[in-house]
Design an enzyme around this catalytic site. Structure first.
Site, short mmCIF file in Angstrom:
data_model
loop_
_atom_site.label_atom_id
_atom_site.label_comp_id
_atom_site.label_asym_id
_atom_site.label_seq_id
_atom_site.Cartn_x
_atom_site.Cartn_y
_atom_site.Cartn_z
N ASN A 36 0.83 -1.21 0.00
CA ASN A 36 0.00 0.00 0.00
C ASN A 36 0.86 1.26 0.00
O ASN A 36 0.35 2.36 0.11
CB ASN A 36 -0.87 0.06 1.25
N HIS A 123 -15.47 -1.72 2.96
CA HIS A 123 -14.45 -2.33 3.82
C HIS A 123 -15.03 -2.82 5.17
O HIS A 123 -15.99 -2.25 5.69
CB HIS A 123 -13.38 -1.26 4.09
N GLU A 167 -16.77 3.67 -0.51
CA GLU A 167 -15.35 3.96 -0.66
C GLU A 167 -15.22 4.75 -1.96
O GLU A 167 -16.08 4.65 -2.83
CB GLU A 167 -14.54 2.66 -0.77
N SER A 171 -11.22 -1.16 -2.30
CA SER A 171 -9.95 -1.81 -2.00
C SER A 171 -9.82 -3.20 -2.61
O SER A 171 -8.71 -3.64 -2.86
CB SER A 171 -9.73 -1.87 -0.50
N ASP A 197 -15.01 6.91 2.17
CA ASP A 197 -13.74 6.42 2.69
C ASP A 197 -12.71 6.46 1.56
O ASP A 197 -12.85 5.78 0.54
CB ASP A 197 -13.93 4.98 3.19
N HIS A 200 -7.69 4.41 -0.11
CA HIS A 200 -6.80 4.06 -1.23
C HIS A 200 -6.64 5.18 -2.24
O HIS A 200 -6.04 4.99 -3.29
CB HIS A 200 -7.30 2.79 -1.93
N LYS A 231 -1.43 4.15 4.48
CA LYS A 231 -1.17 3.60 3.16
C LYS A 231 -0.21 4.52 2.40
O LYS A 231 0.96 4.55 2.72
CB LYS A 231 -2.51 3.32 2.47
C1 PLP Z 1 -7.09 0.02 5.10
C2 PLP Z 1 -8.48 0.52 5.12
C3 PLP Z 1 -9.07 0.98 6.29
C4 PLP Z 1 -8.41 0.84 7.62
O1 PLP Z 1 -7.41 1.77 7.81
P1 PLP Z 1 -6.26 1.44 8.88
O2 PLP Z 1 -5.63 2.76 9.11
O3 PLP Z 1 -5.37 0.44 8.24
O4 PLP Z 1 -6.96 0.91 10.09
C5 PLP Z 1 -10.32 1.55 6.21
N1 PLP Z 1 -10.99 1.63 5.05
C6 PLP Z 1 -10.47 1.15 3.90
C7 PLP Z 1 -11.25 1.26 2.64
C8 PLP Z 1 -9.21 0.57 3.90
O5 PLP Z 1 -8.70 0.07 2.78
#
Ligand code: PLP
Length: 383
Positions: A36, A123, A167, A171, A197, A200, A231
């Protein structure tokens, strides 16, 4: 007692969904297609050296020793939020991780008079956040906005508020939500909010790396923008961009914020250091984009339909055991790519999930895509 759990584990094994923690050095000598670290920042030694050399000599830097509301609030945390607020021109609140953010925010803003409409593929942290809230929830078919619009229209009168959860870059599929369309939808209703969210997309999308919301010019129109630092930003933690009222509300309501020791000040300083450089990382963003296009184009030319439009490129194999075997083979060839299987993805869609970074060369992409094409018969054509 313990026998029961042992039997369960055996079941996981026979079903091909037994997980083990990969050895940390495994990817060292390979071309890493499972990272990531999209912009290569976590591996940038010069950046680390520069950060460490300018670090102020402060006590307690390595632990905040408590939650923000107690004695864990340091200047570094406030500065980080102020940087975010300046970048997005909206208020910001930080969390210890993306997981903390999603399981903290959703139960705070959604109650039994709320309906949450979430994309089918969101997610696990969003799903857990939804389940922790007392809201009714319905999952709409992935990126199926006709379905979503129908649900909004049907339920808008019946609930005090509706929260649409998606999202921006998905992901597991590497495809994208249509943010302008979602914004247009929510604007038709007074009681609909939008929660996006960007885990990514942060760092990667938008002129200054603020995500798909910047790219589509809709920062002001999305009620909750969640981004993560772990990430592309090479750090740890997460944030939400929202109205100041919501920030105050979350400080009072979000249990994962209130009841958890906050990240160490040194971590907040590092994140801030990265954020201040984010808008200058255009070159890395361009490289990542062009490598991703190269990868997708080769597959498309070979008749592999692919859903991805981003740096995340899934190759659907089908059965878990086939995905595992394929990925083991690839590792023997020097390509580090991990399989993703149910329950993380739907049954029958176990996949190799390629996640590209700006450190991967054109040559690396040619090598891997050639190998995939040679093994064409093992890739699912049905999606
Ligand atoms: C990785 C991820 C998370 C979690 O984030 P962390 O900081 O790793 O806990 C939340 N939402 C999505 C879409 C992710 O890919």
């Amino acid at each position: 007692m313990i026998q029961y759990y042992k039997v369960q584990l055996e079941k996981f094994k026979t079903e091909g969904r037994f997980r083990t923690i990969p050895s940390f050095s495994q990817s060292d000598s390979m071309i890493n297609f499972s990272s990531n670290d999209y912009l290569g920042l976590a591996q940038d030694e010069d950046l680390k050296t520069e950060f460490l050399s300018q670090l102020p000599d402060k006590k307690h830097l390595l632990s905040s020793s408590s939650a923000r509301l107690l004695t864990g609030n340091f200047e570094a945390h406030e500065q980080l939020e102020s940087t975010l607020a300046k970048l997005y021109r909206k208020s910001a609140l930080t969390f210890n991780s993306g997981y903390h953010a999603n399981i903290g925010i959703l139960p705070s803003i959604a109650d039994k008079n709320t309906l949450i409409l979430a994309d089918k593929l969101v997610h696990a942290s969003l799903i857990d956040g939804i389940h922790l809230s007392r809201a009714k929830n319905i999952r709409y078919r992935h990126n199926d906005y006709a379905h979503l619009e129908h649900l909004v229209e049907y339920y808008a009168q019946q609930f005090e508020r509706i929260i649409i959860v998606t999202e921006s870059i998905f992901s597991m599929n590497g495809d994208e939500a249509d943010l302008p369309r979602l914004v247009a939808l929510k604007k038709q209703y007074k009681n609909v909010m939008l929660y996006v969210d960007e885990a990514h997309a942060v760092g990667i999308r938008g002129k200054s790396g603020l995500g798909c919301v910047e790219e589509h010019n809709c920062i002001a129109d999305v009620d909750f923008i969640v981004g993560t630092f772990g990430k592309a930003l090479a750090s740890m933690g997460a944030y939400v961009i929202c109205d100041e009222i919501f920030c105050d509300y979350l400080v009072n309501k979000a249990r994962s914020f209130i009841f958890s020791t906050t990240l160490p000040p040194i971590n907040a300083l590092w994140t801030n250091f990265i954020l201040e450089r984010l808008s200058n990382l255009t070159e890395q963003r361009e490289i990542l984009k062009s490598r991703s296009e190269q990868f997708r184009k080769i597959l498309r030319n070979k008749g592999q339909c692919n859903i991805s439009t981003t740096q995340i490129i899934p190759i659907i194999v089908g059965e878990s055991k086939d995905a595992i075997r394929f990925s083991e083979e690839l590792r023997q060839k020097g390509f580090y790519v991990l399989p993703v299987r149910p329950p993380t993805v739907p049954q029958g869609t176990a996949r190799l999930r390629f996640s590209l970074t700006s450190l991967i060369s054109e040559m690396d992409i040619e090598l891997i895509t050639n190998y995939l094409i040679e093994n064409d018969g093992r890739i699912s054509k049905t999606r």
